[in-house]
Write a protein that holds these residues in place. Structure first.
Motif, short mmCIF file in Angstrom:
data_model
loop_
_atom_site.label_atom_id
_atom_site.label_comp_id
_atom_site.label_asym_id
_atom_site.label_seq_id
_atom_site.Cartn_x
_atom_site.Cartn_y
_atom_site.Cartn_z
N ILE A 154 -12.04 -4.08 6.52
CA ILE A 154 -10.91 -4.79 6.34
C ILE A 154 -11.23 -5.54 5.11
O ILE A 154 -11.64 -6.77 5.50
CB ILE A 154 -10.28 -5.25 7.30
N THR A 155 -10.71 -5.52 4.00
CA THR A 155 -11.24 -6.66 3.22
C THR A 155 -9.68 -6.95 2.91
O THR A 155 -8.08 -7.06 3.51
CB THR A 155 -11.33 -6.02 1.93
N GLY A 156 -8.93 -7.77 1.64
CA GLY A 156 -8.14 -8.93 1.00
C GLY A 156 -7.88 -8.50 -0.05
O GLY A 156 -8.81 -8.73 -1.21
N TYR A 157 -6.89 -8.82 -0.41
CA TYR A 157 -6.06 -9.26 -2.06
C TYR A 157 -5.01 -9.73 -2.06
O TYR A 157 -4.72 -10.09 -0.88
CB TYR A 157 -6.13 -7.42 -2.19
N TYR A 158 -5.14 -10.34 -3.34
CA TYR A 158 -4.02 -11.46 -3.40
C TYR A 158 -2.67 -10.94 -4.57
O TYR A 158 -3.05 -10.29 -5.47
CB TYR A 158 -4.40 -12.61 -3.40
N GLU A 159 -2.42 -11.66 -5.07
CA GLU A 159 -1.13 -11.82 -6.55
C GLU A 159 -2.16 -13.16 -7.43
O GLU A 159 -1.47 -14.69 -7.11
CB GLU A 159 0.30 -12.47 -6.11
N THR A 358 -8.75 -7.89 13.54
CA THR A 358 -9.66 -8.36 13.16
C THR A 358 -10.66 -9.42 13.29
O THR A 358 -10.10 -10.60 13.83
CB THR A 358 -9.96 -7.61 11.08
N THR A 359 -10.93 -10.33 12.35
CA THR A 359 -10.92 -12.22 12.12
C THR A 359 -10.95 -12.68 10.58
O THR A 359 -10.92 -11.72 10.16
CB THR A 359 -12.75 -11.67 12.26
N TYR A 360 -10.76 -13.43 10.64
CA TYR A 360 -10.67 -14.51 9.28
C TYR A 360 -12.38 -14.25 8.34
O TYR A 360 -13.24 -13.69 8.97
CB TYR A 360 -10.56 -16.21 9.13
N PRO A 361 -11.89 -14.29 7.28
CA PRO A 361 -13.11 -14.33 6.18
C PRO A 361 -14.10 -14.99 6.81
O PRO A 361 -14.27 -15.53 6.69
CB PRO A 361 -12.17 -14.13 4.85
N ASN A 362 -15.10 -14.27 6.76
CA ASN A 362 -17.05 -15.18 7.09
C ASN A 362 -16.89 -15.61 7.99
O ASN A 362 -17.09 -16.62 8.71
CB ASN A 362 -16.90 -15.96 5.44
N SER A 363 -16.21 -15.31 9.28
CA SER A 363 -15.78 -15.27 10.29
C SER A 363 -15.59 -15.30 11.79
O SER A 363 -15.50 -13.78 11.23
CB SER A 363 -14.66 -16.44 9.92
N GLN A 368 -5.98 -11.72 14.74
CA GLN A 368 -4.88 -10.37 14.96
C GLN A 368 -3.06 -10.35 15.24
O GLN A 368 -2.80 -11.67 15.26
CB GLN A 368 -4.83 -10.06 17.13
N ARG A 369 -3.06 -10.13 13.92
CA ARG A 369 -1.97 -9.48 13.83
C ARG A 369 -0.62 -8.58 13.72
O ARG A 369 -1.58 -7.03 13.76
CB ARG A 369 -1.19 -10.46 12.64
N LEU A 370 0.62 -8.51 13.66
CA LEU A 370 1.52 -7.44 13.58
C LEU A 370 1.69 -7.17 11.93
O LEU A 370 2.25 -8.39 11.44
CB LEU A 370 2.76 -7.79 14.39
N MET A 371 1.49 -6.32 11.20
CA MET A 371 1.77 -5.83 9.71
C MET A 371 1.95 -5.12 9.60
O MET A 371 3.11 -4.20 10.33
CB MET A 371 0.54 -5.82 9.36
N MET A 399 -9.30 -16.82 0.29
CA MET A 399 -9.50 -16.28 1.62
C MET A 399 -9.31 -14.55 0.41
O MET A 399 -10.40 -13.51 1.79
CB MET A 399 -7.99 -16.17 2.21
N ALA A 400 -9.03 -13.82 -0.05
CA ALA A 400 -8.93 -12.34 0.03
C ALA A 400 -10.49 -12.07 -1.09
O ALA A 400 -10.78 -10.91 -0.35
CB ALA A 400 -7.65 -12.35 -1.84
N GLY A 401 -11.32 -12.66 -1.80
CA GLY A 401 -12.28 -12.34 -2.13
C GLY A 401 -13.61 -13.07 -1.35
O GLY A 401 -14.73 -11.71 -1.13
N ALA A 402 -12.71 -13.46 -0.35
CA ALA A 402 -14.44 -13.38 0.56
C ALA A 402 -14.07 -12.64 2.02
O ALA A 402 -15.46 -12.72 3.15
CB ALA A 402 -14.35 -14.88 1.23
N MET A 403 -12.74 -11.82 1.91
CA MET A 403 -12.20 -10.87 3.41
C MET A 403 -13.72 -9.76 3.36
O MET A 403 -12.98 -8.21 1.85
CB MET A 403 -11.39 -10.51 4.01
N LYS A 404 -14.48 -9.51 4.11
CA LYS A 404 -14.79 -8.50 4.09
C LYS A 404 -15.76 -8.01 5.96
O LYS A 404 -16.28 -8.23 6.22
CB LYS A 404 -16.01 -7.76 3.39
N GLN A 405 -13.99 -7.83 6.49
CA GLN A 405 -14.22 -8.11 8.48
C GLN A 405 -14.14 -6.35 9.09
O GLN A 405 -13.72 -5.44 8.30
CB GLN A 405 -13.64 -9.11 8.53
#
Length: 424
Positions: A154-159, A358-363, A368-371, A399-405
């Motif tokens: 699970i990774t992250g992205y943003y605007e 999943t978990t928060y970035p680097n954590s 746990q969320r409905l997406m 947050m997006a740049g650090a997420m790799k969970q």
């Protein structure tokens, strides 16, 4: 005269396209092509670019790839609602508007009509009502990776928000280009159903379809795409990372705001510049986050152009309506911060509600969320592979740049939704 300028040699063109391997990799995104360079705090899978949480390289012209014999949605298996009991602790009301947004498109598809109609009849439902709605109208499915594991990446992205101008100047010197008129995109599924989701891109030279310009060729001093600019940006690194994210907000020098979104891509495979810097010994893995790469670039201006050009992939943009509440995802609806996710549409139906664990970035803190599966991406390839949309601005970028969970995914599909069996 046919679109490619030939009347009787279409099949020859397909063969040429399949042979042009340098032009045969990239994503099929409508809105978000690549995403951010996430912090590399642990080794990434060898077959994934280290910085493309949202589109991952797709083997566009290879008929035999991992998972190629798996039918569409073939990794989904019936599950029990008790497997996602954690959703009772989620603030489902915060995700409900994102589901209604999905329904603006899904309501036009027969298998989704009844569920979407029922959703519109609920007025500001609370958690209990939302759970009752989904359990009445949906079945829950677990999914797995192509390799057969229940846990994936699970990774992250943003605007991002950039500064720009509609006119070139010494300050605003870095262009965002619209889709070039000479860029040809071939959707192979139209000819070969087994190659669904596969596209190749190129340009005509005489009677031949050849690879389109690389990043280095587009950025060359002779500027082959001059005149095709839609806006000029004040920072080369920001412009580069906007191409990875696929959409963004440009704060113009006039005070206006301009939404830009993914239009197309040049057809060349994405190369992670974070991986390049690690291989060269310029950064170590823990430093190769999006912010770490930006910091390196601003300290090494003389090396920056060559580094950026090591990624031959190039994204083209279009200006979006000014009143959008968020960037448009592949479903064609605006994304909702922390409630929209990009998935692989081969394995998860685009638009479906999904429960993400999943978990928060680097954590180790649970996330746990409905997406809502409202987007896709070149780097998002597998049954348990998702890109979490964090929203717009600096916090979202961090947050997006650090997420790799690691994470797990369950998919909610309307009762009666027919899933194909595994291909032989």
């Amino acid at each position: 005269m046919p679109a490619f300028g030939l009347q009787h040699r279409w099949w020859l063109y397909v063969l040429v396209v399949l042979m042009v391997t340098a032009c045969g990799k990239k994503n099929i995104k409508q809105a978000t092509p690549c995403r951010c360079e996430p912090a590399i705090t642990q080794p990434a899978p060898a077959d994934k670019p280290l910085a493309e949480p949202a589109p991952a390289t797709t083997p566009e012209a290879k008929p035999e790839t991992p998972g190629s014999k798996i039918a569409e949605y073939g990794l989904l298996k019936p599950a029990d609602w008790r497997e996602i009991e954690a959703w009772q602790q989620d603030n489902l009301s915060a995700g409900w508007p994102a589901w209604l947004t999905s329904c603006t498109t899904l309501k036009n598809r027969p298998e989704w009509q009844a569920a979407c109609q029922a959703a519109t009849q609920l007025n500001a439902p609370d958690n209990a009502q939302i759970i009752d709605y989904f359990t009445r109208h949906f079945n829950v499915y677990s999914t797995s990776t192509v390799a057969g594991t229940s846990t994936g990446l699970i990774t992250g992205y943003y605007e991002p928000v950039l500064k720009g101008s509609r006119s070139k100047s010494a300050r605003y010197a870095f262009p965002l280009y619209a889709q070039p008129k000479d860029l040809i995109t071939v959707d192979l599924a139209g000819l070969f159903p087994e190659l669904k989701y596969k596209r190749v891109r190129g340009k005509l030279e005489g009677n031949k379809l050849v690879p389109y310009f690389t990043r280095a060729e587009i950025e060359a001093d002779n500027a082959p795409l001059a005149g095709n600019e839609i806006v000029w940006i004040d920072d080369a690194i920001d412009a580069f990372f906007l191409q990875i994210q696929g959409s963004g907000l440009v704060q113009l020098d006039t005070g206006e705001q301009m939404h830009v979104g993914y239009a197309d891509q040049n057809g060349h495979a994405y190369q992670s510049i974070g991986k390049v810097l690690i291989q060269r010994g310029e950064l170590n893995a823990s430093q190769a986050s999006m912010q770490g790469i930006k910091d390196w670039g601003r300290k090494n201006v003389g090396k920056l152009r060559e580094l950026l050009n090591s990624n031959p992939s190039y994204v083209f943009f279009r200006e979006l309506p000014a009143n959008l509440p968020g960037p448009l995802g592949a479903l064609g609806v605006p994304l909702t911060a922390e409630r929209s996710v990009a998935i692989d549409p081969k394995y998860i139906p685009l638009g479906a509600p999904v429960f993400l664990s999943t978990t928060y970035p680097n954590s180790n803190k649970p996330l746990q969320r409905l997406m809502m599966a409202q987007d896709t991406g070149g780097a998002i390839k597998d049954g348990v592979r998702a890109d979490f949309y964090w929203g717009s601005g600096n916090y979202a970028g961090k947050m997006a740049g650090a997420m790799k969970q690691p994470g797990m995914i369950w998919v909610l599909l309307p009762k009666g939704f027919k899933l194909p069996a595994l291909a032989l």
